[in-house]
Design a protein around this motif. Structure first.
Motif, PDB file in Angstrom:
ATOM      1  N   ARG A 138       0.812  -1.198   0.000  1.00 31.00           N
ATOM      2  CA  ARG A 138       0.000   0.000   0.000  1.00 31.00           C
ATOM      3  C   ARG A 138       0.854   1.261   0.000  1.00 31.00           C
ATOM      4  O   ARG A 138       0.507   2.284  -0.564  1.00 31.00           O
ATOM      5  CB  ARG A 138      -0.887   0.002   1.241  1.00 31.00           C
ATOM      6  N   GLU A 139       1.998   1.147   0.665  1.00 30.74           N
ATOM      7  CA  GLU A 139       2.835   2.341   0.829  1.00 30.74           C
ATOM      8  C   GLU A 139       3.845   2.514  -0.297  1.00 30.74           C
ATOM      9  O   GLU A 139       4.638   3.440  -0.286  1.00 30.74           O
ATOM     10  CB  GLU A 139       3.560   2.258   2.182  1.00 30.74           C
ATOM     11  N   ASP A 163       5.413   3.690  -3.411  1.00 28.08           N
ATOM     12  CA  ASP A 163       5.188   4.803  -4.337  1.00 28.08           C
ATOM     13  C   ASP A 163       4.969   4.307  -5.751  1.00 28.08           C
ATOM     14  O   ASP A 163       4.166   4.852  -6.501  1.00 28.08           O
ATOM     15  CB  ASP A 163       6.407   5.741  -4.333  1.00 28.08           C
ATOM     16  N   ARG A 208       1.405   3.744  -6.566  1.00 26.19           N
ATOM     17  CA  ARG A 208       0.426   4.827  -6.416  1.00 26.19           C
ATOM     18  C   ARG A 208      -0.153   5.266  -7.752  1.00 26.19           C
ATOM     19  O   ARG A 208      -1.345   5.463  -7.891  1.00 26.19           O
ATOM     20  CB  ARG A 208       1.105   6.041  -5.747  1.00 26.19           C
ATOM     21  N   SER A 209       0.756   5.388  -8.748  1.00 27.11           N
ATOM     22  CA  SER A 209       0.320   5.950 -10.026  1.00 27.11           C
ATOM     23  C   SER A 209      -0.203   4.870 -10.983  1.00 27.11           C
ATOM     24  O   SER A 209      -0.669   5.186 -12.065  1.00 27.11           O
ATOM     25  CB  SER A 209       1.505   6.665 -10.686  1.00 27.11           C
TER      26      SER A 209
END
Lengths: 523, 310
Positions: B181-182, B184, B187-188
């Motif tokens: 989840r963390e 990076d 994220r995109s």
């Protein structure tokens, strides 16, 4: 201990031959293995893609595996001739099953998730095969190759039967000559080769998958090189001989012949006894050894080269009887004597031809012969309680025919009853049957009586010098003295070792005797 | 912007329909979780996106282009793929496994090496130690991280994941999920993830597509599925873990009102706040107690349900 030192002596004396045979053996194994990998690997791959075909293909390869090797070679000779071709092809067929099956098992053993992951990453089918399936299947595939190799090293000994060389030459020569040292001289290096190959491939198998890929490729490159060992130059000459292992090994065979006639420049290959006639017939070889009255001489149009220097011991056929029979029934003696000197070599060959190739009944052959000679009489009516004459024979056609002739003569010209006991197997069984009174008569050969039954010292044999009359005189006297058995008069033909050539070729080259052959080769 | 558009997808195996008339759209950067009981067709649906399975009817468009317009290998190289059994190639080292797709795409070796190193570092697998190891030398959790790194190696805009944490024990699973989840890197990305684990779905999803027997039961945010179930199946599917899911869905902003909180605290879920309050890390600096939190949570829950009922 004695065997061991004899073995080393043998190896020492035959070092050149041993090296050549070992190289041939390696060459045969490697060549057949290479073929099997090139064919079996892709076939296994194909089956992994079309599993529906697998039972049929694996079943067929399994059936091939169960065909006895000598039978397989027999089937291949008419197709591929003799020499390395049928041997390599047979070995190739034997190694197919383990290679196909292990390729298939190896590919099927790759976890489907692995393949799916690879496809999901974007590998093409070809890349999945090369980068995932093959590397992961390689250890199992290598195990299959290892199995095939060990099988092949063993089966390759049979190559000696089709003139393909290899360590089998010593082994089968030794078996035919009942020479344990010679058997070991071939069997030990063959076993050593099998162990060495197994250990080598076992080591390869333990390598990591990555190294295995490189090593596998290296091995695939090495195989043709090893197979090349087979292509080392071999002697060539005007004629090629194909000899049975026994003939090559025994003193009164090829060695004696070479000495007496100076048969140089005659390169030879070793063949299974059952195959030499076939090989000569199909012109794979030009000169073979055989038996002078064999039916195939007639069938294949071969010519017996006259043994003008009498190297081969005489094997004249003579009825051997228990004297008691003639004492009790003196009328038998003239009846039996009617065949004395009546059957020439060519006549016997003709009779054998009818039995072996035309598959005529020995009884009918005997009757036809007797009618031609005017000796045939219809059987007299049976007299109840008449004494029985028991005739014996070894198990081959020539003896069956002879014994039927004697039976017909006795039935037609005396009131005695006849009982025929065929199939008494080997010489020693027939002889024991006669000695113990189980039979009264059987046809024996002078050479067999001398060398197999009497087994005199070499000096005695030398003193007889291969003269037919001298040999017959000696066995007759010794049989009378030792066993109280009587050799009657020879039937006329001499069923001995002989050198044979195709009739046409012999005529064209003007070769009628072994001396002619020696002269032609020296020219 | 729509990245993935599936329209009226159908698939049957023999007489057995596996996927029936499924359509959905996914925007760039969104995480969609395909959720449902075993055999509901969620994995089949996922594999239709990268053509490991071809639909009987319906279309899939990626960035407005029909997936059948390109060769399947090329399509797949543009989408990361992570599966439950990991599927690392056992004869490749960790680094080689990660390099598979960049190599297929013809990236420069130096760039591949740098990328591999960066990814391993970010996934807590120090390259010096792990890059040269073979998969069987790693633990299950480490293997799954390598699998993730492999999917991310070529920096594809889309990642497909089929039960990526399914083979792990619960503790490893929770910690990897948190890392995930963390990350990076993710994220995109537009992510489609298959799971049968409700908690996992709620933790990771922007939206959930709940399937049963090949049919879409409901598609929406976790909050929508929980508080406004479309039918009884949806309601019952979450019934057993209802409270735990509510704790994960509601944030401190929901229970205390946005104006009472700092920026950072507003998006903290009640679940996380409780963990902080009861955990070893509690430092007494909190502005509320467990009792206050639970009372506020109860009221908030009531408000939510009233709001949906209206």
């Amino acid at each position: 201990m004695e065997t061991l030192s004899a073995l080393f002596t043998f190896w020492h004396e035959q070092a050149g031959k041993l090296g050549e045979q070992t190289l041939q053996h390696i060459g045969l194994t490697a060549a057949s293995l290479l073929l099997a990998v090139l064919v079996g690997g892709p076939l296994g791959l194909f089956l992994s893609r079309r599993p529906r075909w697998a039972p049929a293909v694996l079943g067929l390869a399994g059936v091939l595996q169960t065909v006895p090797s000598i039978a397989l070679l027999g089937f291949l000779i008419p197709l591929l001739g003799i020499g390395p071709k049928p041997a390599i092809f047979a070995l190739f067929l034997y190694s197919l099953l383990p290679i196909i099956r292990n390729t298939l098992a190896g590919i099927q053993g790759v976890p489907p998730a692995m393949v799916e992951a690879a496809r999901g990453l974007g590998l093409t089918d070809g890349q999945v095969l090369r980068q995932v399936e093959l590397p992961l299947a390689l250890p199992v595939l290598m195990a299959g190759i290892r199995t095939a190799t060990v099988i092949n090293v063993g089966v390759a000994t049979l190559a000696a039967y089709v003139a393909a060389g290899g360590l089998g030459e010593f082994i089968f020569g030794g078996i035919n000559l009942n020479n344990p040292v010679m058997i070991l001289a071939g069997a030990l290096p063959a076993a050593g080769l099998a162990l060495a190959f197994d250990a080598l491939l076992g080591g390869v198998q333990k390598l990591s998958a990555r190294r295995l890929r490189q090593t596998g490729a290296a091995l695939l490159l090495a195989l043709p090189l090893l197979a090349g060992a087979y292509l080392l130059p071999r002697a060539t000459g005007k004629l090629l001989a194909g000899f049975s292992p026994e003939f090559v090994g025994r003193a009164d065979g090829l060695p004696g012949l070479t000495k007496a006639y100076g048969l140089t420049h005659l390169p030879s290959v070793v063949l299974a006894p059952a195959l030499v006639y076939e090989a000569a017939h199909s012109a794979n070889v030009d000169v073979i050894d055989g038996y002078s009255t064999d039916g195939r001489i007639r069938a294949y149009g071969l010519r017996v080269l006259r043994d003008d220097r009498r190297v081969f011991p005489p094997y004249y056929a003579v009825p051997v009887v228990r004297p008691a029979l003639l004492r009790e029934h003196p009328e038998l003696r003239p009846v039996l004597a009617q065949l004395d000197g009546q059957i020439s070599d060519s006549a016997m060959t003709e009779l054998n031809y009818r039995a072996d190739y035309l598959h005529q009944d020995p009884r009918a052959i005997a009757e036809a012969f007797l009618r031609r000679r005017g000796l045939w009489r219809d059987a007299r009516p049976a007299v109840p309680g008449a004494p029985v004459v028991r005739l014996g024979s070894k198990i081959f056609a020539e003896q069956y025919i002879l014994i039927e002739m004697y039976a017909a003569l006795i039935r037609g010209q005396t009131d005695l009853a006849v009982e025929i006991k065929t199939g008494l197997g080997a010489t020693s069984i027939c002889f024991e049957a006669l000695r113990t009174g189980a039979i009264d008569l059987y046809p024996e050969y002078t050479g067999t009586g001398l060398l197999v039954l009497l087994q005199p010292r070499p000096q005695v044999i030398d003193s007889l010098g291969g003269r037919p009359a001298a040999v017959l005189g000696y066995v007759r006297a010794e049989f009378r003295r030792r066993y109280g058995l009587e050799w009657l008069a020879p039937l006329g033909f001499n069923n001995t070792y002989a050198l044979l050539m195709r009739g046409q070729q012999a005529q064209a080259l003007g070769i009628a005797s072994v001396s002619d052959l020696g002269g032609y080769l020296r020219k | 912007m729509t990245t993935i558009r599936a329209t009226n997808l159908h698939k049957r195996y023999g007489a057995q329909p596996v996927v029936q008339d499924v359509s959905f759209e996914l925007a760039a950067g969104e995480t969609l979780v395909l959720l449902g009981p075993s055999g509901c067709g969620k994995t089949t649906l996922l594999k239709m996106l990268n053509r490991l399975i071809e639909p009987d009817a319906g279309t899939v468009e990626i960035n407005g282009r029909d997936v059948h317009a390109q060769r399947p290998e090329v399509l797949r190289r543009g989408m990361g793929y992570v599966i439950q059994q990991v599927g690392l190639l056992p004869h490749y080292t960790v680094a080689e496994n990660i390099a598979v797709v960049p190599k297929l795409l013809g990236h420069a070796p130096a760039a591949i090496a740098a990328r591999t190193e960066a990814l391993l570092t970010r996934l807590h697998l120090p390259p010096a130690r792990y890059a040269g190891q073979l998969p069987h030398q790693l633990s299950g959790g480490q293997q799954q991280r390598v699998g993730l790194a492999r999917a991310l190696a070529a920096d594809p805009p889309i990642i497909l994941m089929d039960e990526p944490f399914g083979a792990l024990d619960p503790i490893t699973r929770a910690s990897i999920r948190r890392e995930f989840r963390e990350l990076d890197e993710l994220r995109s990305k537009t992510v489609v993830l298959v799971t049968h684990d409700v908690t996992e779905a709620f933790e990771l999803a922007d939206r959930i597509l709940l399937l049963d027997a090949g049919r879409v039961q409901q598609m929406g945010t976790p909050r929508e599925l929980l508080f406004r179930p479309a039918n009884d199946f949806v309601r019952l599917f979450f019934a057993a873990e209802r409270l735990a899911l509510q704790l994960r869905v509601l944030t401190l902003g929901d229970v205390f009102g946005e104006e009472n909180l700092t920026e950072a605290n507003r998006t903290t879920t009640v679940h996380e706040a409780l963990e902080q309050l009861t955990g070893a890390a509690a430092d007494g600096s909190d502005t509320f107690t467990v009792a206050q939190l639970m009372a506020a949570f109860g009221e908030a829950l009531q408000r939510e349900e009233d709001a949906w009922k209206r």
